[in-house]
Scaffold this active site. Structure first.
Site, short mmCIF file in Angstrom:
data_model
loop_
_atom_site.label_atom_id
_atom_site.label_comp_id
_atom_site.label_asym_id
_atom_site.label_seq_id
_atom_site.Cartn_x
_atom_site.Cartn_y
_atom_site.Cartn_z
N GLU A 198 -3.41 -9.06 -26.77
CA GLU A 198 -2.42 -9.07 -25.69
C GLU A 198 -1.32 -10.11 -25.86
OE1 GLU A 198 -5.64 -8.63 -25.26
OE2 GLU A 198 -6.09 -7.45 -23.48
N GLU B 121 -12.22 -5.37 -23.15
CA GLU B 121 -12.62 -5.87 -21.82
C GLU B 121 -13.54 -4.87 -21.12
OE1 GLU B 121 -8.41 -6.60 -20.88
OE2 GLU B 121 -9.06 -8.57 -20.19
N GLY C 291 -7.67 -4.20 -23.26
CA GLY C 291 -8.46 -3.65 -22.18
C GLY C 291 -9.66 -2.87 -22.69
N1 CAA Z 1 -0.61 2.07 -24.97
C1 CAA Z 1 0.24 3.10 -25.14
N2 CAA Z 1 0.48 3.69 -26.33
C2 CAA Z 1 -0.17 3.19 -27.40
C3 CAA Z 1 -1.06 2.11 -27.30
C4 CAA Z 1 -1.28 1.55 -26.02
N3 CAA Z 1 -2.13 0.54 -25.83
N4 CAA Z 1 -1.55 1.87 -28.53
C5 CAA Z 1 -0.99 2.75 -29.36
N5 CAA Z 1 -0.16 3.56 -28.68
C6 CAA Z 1 0.60 4.69 -29.22
C7 CAA Z 1 1.67 4.26 -30.21
O1 CAA Z 1 2.87 3.90 -29.57
C8 CAA Z 1 1.80 5.49 -31.05
O2 CAA Z 1 2.59 6.41 -30.33
P1 CAA Z 1 3.60 7.39 -31.11
O3 CAA Z 1 2.74 8.21 -32.02
O4 CAA Z 1 4.27 8.12 -30.02
O5 CAA Z 1 4.53 6.47 -31.86
C9 CAA Z 1 0.38 6.06 -31.09
O6 CAA Z 1 -0.30 5.48 -29.97
C10 CAA Z 1 -0.39 5.70 -32.35
O7 CAA Z 1 -0.30 4.29 -32.54
P2 CAA Z 1 -0.01 3.67 -33.98
O8 CAA Z 1 1.11 4.40 -34.64
O9 CAA Z 1 0.15 2.20 -33.78
O10 CAA Z 1 -1.36 4.02 -34.75
P3 CAA Z 1 -2.20 3.13 -35.75
O11 CAA Z 1 -3.35 3.96 -36.13
O12 CAA Z 1 -1.32 2.58 -36.81
O13 CAA Z 1 -2.71 1.88 -34.90
C11 CAA Z 1 -3.71 0.74 -33.05
C12 CAA Z 1 -3.58 2.06 -33.83
C13 CAA Z 1 -4.37 -0.33 -33.93
C14 CAA Z 1 -4.55 1.00 -31.84
C15 CAA Z 1 -2.30 0.25 -32.65
O14 CAA Z 1 -1.61 1.31 -32.02
C16 CAA Z 1 -2.28 -0.90 -31.69
O15 CAA Z 1 -2.40 -2.03 -32.12
N6 CAA Z 1 -2.12 -0.63 -30.38
C17 CAA Z 1 -1.95 -1.63 -29.38
C18 CAA Z 1 -3.22 -2.34 -29.06
C19 CAA Z 1 -3.00 -3.34 -27.98
O16 CAA Z 1 -2.10 -4.16 -28.01
N7 CAA Z 1 -3.87 -3.29 -26.96
C20 CAA Z 1 -3.74 -4.14 -25.84
C21 CAA Z 1 -2.95 -3.45 -24.78
S1 CAA Z 1 -2.58 -4.48 -23.41
C22 CAA Z 1 -4.01 -4.56 -22.52
O17 CAA Z 1 -4.99 -3.97 -22.84
C23 CAA Z 1 -3.84 -5.40 -21.30
C24 CAA Z 1 -5.07 -5.75 -20.58
O18 CAA Z 1 -5.62 -6.81 -20.73
C25 CAA Z 1 -5.56 -4.85 -19.57
#
Ligand code: CAA
Length: 699
Positions: A125, A105, A102
């Site tokens: 995603e 996006e 997102g």
């Molecule tokens: N939502 C909620 N919590 C999230 C999050 C998200 N999108 N991304 C990260 N967090 C949280 C983690 O669970 C973690 O929480 P805790 O400290 O409580 O464990 C904290 O944020 C830090 O995350 P990381 O430990 O993973 O930190 P990092 O520095 O190693 O990595 C990152 C950072 C690359 C952003 C990684 O967290 C990541 O890949 N996040 C997910 C990204 C993702 O998949 N985005 C798409 C979401 S779905 C979407 O967006 C749908 C749509 O089309 C609208």
């Protein structure tokens, strides 16, 4: 009303900083804030352009995944993204950190995008069982072209800012301060009178699905190959195709329904579980975040065999100088030559260039004897799996290693407490169980002996992070978490062959669950002699009342060690690696069954699935109950990264919860009655089954 999105001005540019740590996820508060501040800027006569930027470490890294389990609340992200089209002042996304899902996006909805050189962006995603549902599947192809868009959307891997610029996603790279660079960019847009770029508007040239049949087929194939059994990459492609066949608003409408279906699917739930399970592994209940890890500036590895070489490469790849020691110059020369070949392979596959290869190779030096290990902050022993050998090594290490060095053994199943006990510093001894090939496999099982110091454990977990691995903590027991929970599956597979199933039938049932290879084909690949040696070394401790793997022993006695011998559970022709069913295996199984009084019969796929899977789950429950694993999800992460269990099934313990523990317990009891002692039901499984409880979720 929340203040997650600020409002500041510099000259005639409004800046909207998003402040929702840790990753500025686009939860309801941020979405509301964006709508409010965008409207304020649109109405502000003192403002001619708008910059959206993330505070702290990143531009939004996506939707807030935790909200997926709650009822959706407006404004939806698609509402925010589409609203940007209506803002008549140019809106610039200023990207640093990771603009993912997102987040990207949102940036695509902005009229321009600028990025720091180190920024990364993508649409991961599919890894959560969904697809970019806030019009990413519509806007990205229009901005980056179909091939690049499908690369990002289907494979889910982010790209760096420079590549994103090449793809047309980023308009400018900002060296130095991003905020002032973005403001300057916006001012130039205004000065030049550059028209806003609306990414939902059709831009000639995307074409029809027929025009791009080959590209679409390429990504369908890649999805099948890399994410076998997973539906979301295909849903993502279907969504992109809708955008080629329908006007934007209709495609977005179709997306909404498809997105909800994906989000509510079993696969997406399991993938979201896996996402959080992976992050939980870093949290060790009695070792808080405050316990500092020990500094590791250089490392030593004992042994230049397959394991030692892989470990050395993994350490060198993360920038650490490594000394590899062996017992002879010849062994060192061979080891270093093999390491060079490994790097040559990386160059050939385009993973690194020659210069990088040389840099990494230069970090690895060889030495004979232990004297050169005196300066190492971390020493990983990767010698032969023999407890006496390991004890001798650790006694010697105790004499040469500097005070405070972390001394690790790579044993995959031995008693590390006993190894630590031969030293005068058991607090410094830990287990670092790597998986083959150690430089490529993402899992690192960090084993915690009874006397290990918390900062030594913290160092092991930190090492996993800096070497790009997922560290999972285990307590000491035979086989720790990973091998102990997998052994029952392999054991059951061999019993099933003894009872009448063909190896290919057993393997097909397991690959049918989504695993890339069946357990018997894996045994052939890694060598049947490895576990044979282990069984021999443990012969004295064998329970005479429990069923034994006679057939597996017989295969080894006949030299059927697997691929390297040209025959194992399967036959391998002309030195190849393609498993061919072998009637000899059946003949051997018939003979062993006769000797053991095992009745041979037709065995159903259901029985194979239940026996293999439930045997592992029952053992997982024992591991959890004994405190070897801190939580069920740690066992699952082991299976995802160590044994390629399909991520969209969450892991074996998650799968157990999906099936229902009462059902599994009933079958385990039945198998216990039919097959004997090795099916002893886990007391925890018994208790949870009776209570209607779960391993991985609150009851
Ligand atoms: N939502 C909620 N919590 C999230 C999050 C998200 N999108 N991304 C990260 N967090 C949280 C983690 O669970 C973690 O929480 P805790 O400290 O409580 O464990 C904290 O944020 C830090 O995350 P990381 O430990 O993973 O930190 P990092 O520095 O190693 O990595 C990152 C950072 C690359 C952003 C990684 O967290 C990541 O890949 N996040 C997910 C990204 C993702 O998949 N985005 C798409 C979401 S779905 C979407 O967006 C749908 C749509 O089309 C609208």
């Amino acid at each position: 009303m929340s203040d997650l999105v600020g409002y500041e001005t510099e000259g005639r540019v409004a800046i909207l900083p998003i402040d929702n740590p840790p990753v500025n996820a686009l939860g309801i508060g941020v979405r509301e804030g964006l709508m409010r501040q965008l409207d304020r800027a649109a109405a502000d006569d003192a403002v001619d352009a708008i910059v959206i930027i993330g505070m702290g470490r990143t531009f939004p890294a996506g939707a807030d995944i935790r909200e997926f389990d709650q009822p959706t609340r407006e404004p939806h992200l698609i509402g925010v993204v589409d609203h940007l089209d209506t803002i008549e002042k140019p809106v610039v996304a200023a990207i640093h950190g990771t603009a993912l899902g997102g987040g990207l996006e949102l940036a695509l909805g902005c009229h321009f995008r600028v990025a720091s050189p180190s920024a990364r962006m993508g649409t991961p995603e599919v890894n959560l069982g969904i697809f970019p549902g806030a019009a990413g599947t519509q806007r990205l192809p229009r901005v980056a072209g179909l091939d690049h868009a499908l690369e990002l959307i289907v494979l889910g891997k982010p790209v760096g800012a420079h590549k994103a610029k090449d793809y047309g996603i980023v308009d400018a790279i900002i060296e130095g301060d991003l905020r002032s660079g973005a403001v300057a960019f916006a001012e130039k847009i205004l000065a030049d009178g550059t028209p806003r770029r609306i990414s939902s508007e059709p831009r000639g040239g995307i074409g029809s699905p027929d025009d791009h049949a080959a590209t679409i087929a390429k990504y369908r194939d890649l999805a099948n190959h890399r994410m076998r059994g997973q539906e979301s990459p295909h849903q993502a492609i279907d969504s992109v195709l809708d955008g080629m066949l329908m006007p934007y608003p209709d495609a977005v409408q179709a997306d909404r329904k498809r997105f909800e279906t994906c989000k509510n699917s079993d696969q997406s739930r399991a993938l979201r579980y896996a996402f959080f399970a992976e992050r939980e592994t870093a949290k060790i209940p009695d070792i808080g975040k405050d316990i500092a890890q020990r500094a590791i500036a250089n490392a030593g590895v004992i042994g230049a065999g397959t394991m030692g070489r892989g470990i050395a490469v993994s350490l060198a790849d993360s920038g650490l100088p490594v000394t590899v020691v062996e017992t002879s110059q010849e062994a060192i020369d061979t080891g270093l030559a093999e390491i060079a070949k490994l790097y040559d392979g990386m160059v050939r596959r385009g993973r690194i260039d020659e210069a990088e290869k040389e840099r990494r190779l230069a970090r690895i030096t060889g030495a004979v004897g232990f004297d050169e290990l005196g300066a190492a902050d971390l020493i990983v022993e990767a010698a032969f799996e023999d407890l006496d050998v390991k004890k001798e090594i650790f006694a010697k290490l105790d004499a040469v290693a500097k005070p405070g060095a972390v001394l690790a053994t790579n044993t995959s199943y031995m008693d590390i407490d006993a190894i630590a006990a031969v030293t005068n510093r058991p607090a410094d001894v830990i287990g670092l169980h790597y998986f083959v090939p150690a430089n490529a496999m993402r899992l690192l099982e960090v084993v915690r002996p009874a006397k290990a110091a918390p900062d030594a454990i913290a160092t092991g977990m930190a090492l996993a992070r800096v070497t790009g691995k997922v560290g999972v903590l285990a307590r000491v027991c035979h086989g720790f978490i990973a091998n102990r929970s997998r052994l029952p599956l392999v054991r059951e597979a061999t019993f099933l062959v003894e009872e009448g199933a063909a190896p290919a039938q057993v393997d097909a049932v397991l690959t049918g669950l989504g695993m890339p290879m069946g357990p018997l084909a894996v045994s052939d690949l890694s060598g049947l002699d490895v576990s044979w040696r282990m069984r021999q070394s443990l012969a004295g401790q064998r329970d005479p009342d429990a069923r034994y793997m006679h057939l597996a022993d017989r295969m080894c006695e006949l030299g059927r060690f697997g691929i390297k011998a040209g025959k194992g559970w399967y036959r391998y022709e002309d030195g190849g690696r393609n498993p061919v069913p072998d009637p000899e295996t059946e003949a051997i199984a018939i003979e062993v069954a006769r000797e053991q009084g095992t009745e041979r019969r037709d065995i159903s796929d259901d029985e194979i699935r239940e026996r293999c899977l439930y045997a592992a789950i029952n053992e997982g429950a024992k591991i959890l109950d004994e405190g070897i694993a801190a939580r069920a999800s740690d066992i699952d992460v082991m299976w995802l990264y160590g044994f390629a269990y399909p991520r969209w099934r969450g892991g074996i313990m998650y799968t157990a919860d999906e099936i229902g523990l009462a059902k599994i317990h009933a079958r385990v009891q039945q198998f216990h009655a039919e097959h004997g002692k090795h099916w002893d039901p886990s007391p925890l499984l018994e208790r949870l089954a009776a209570e209607g409880g779960f391993f991985t979720r609150p009851t």
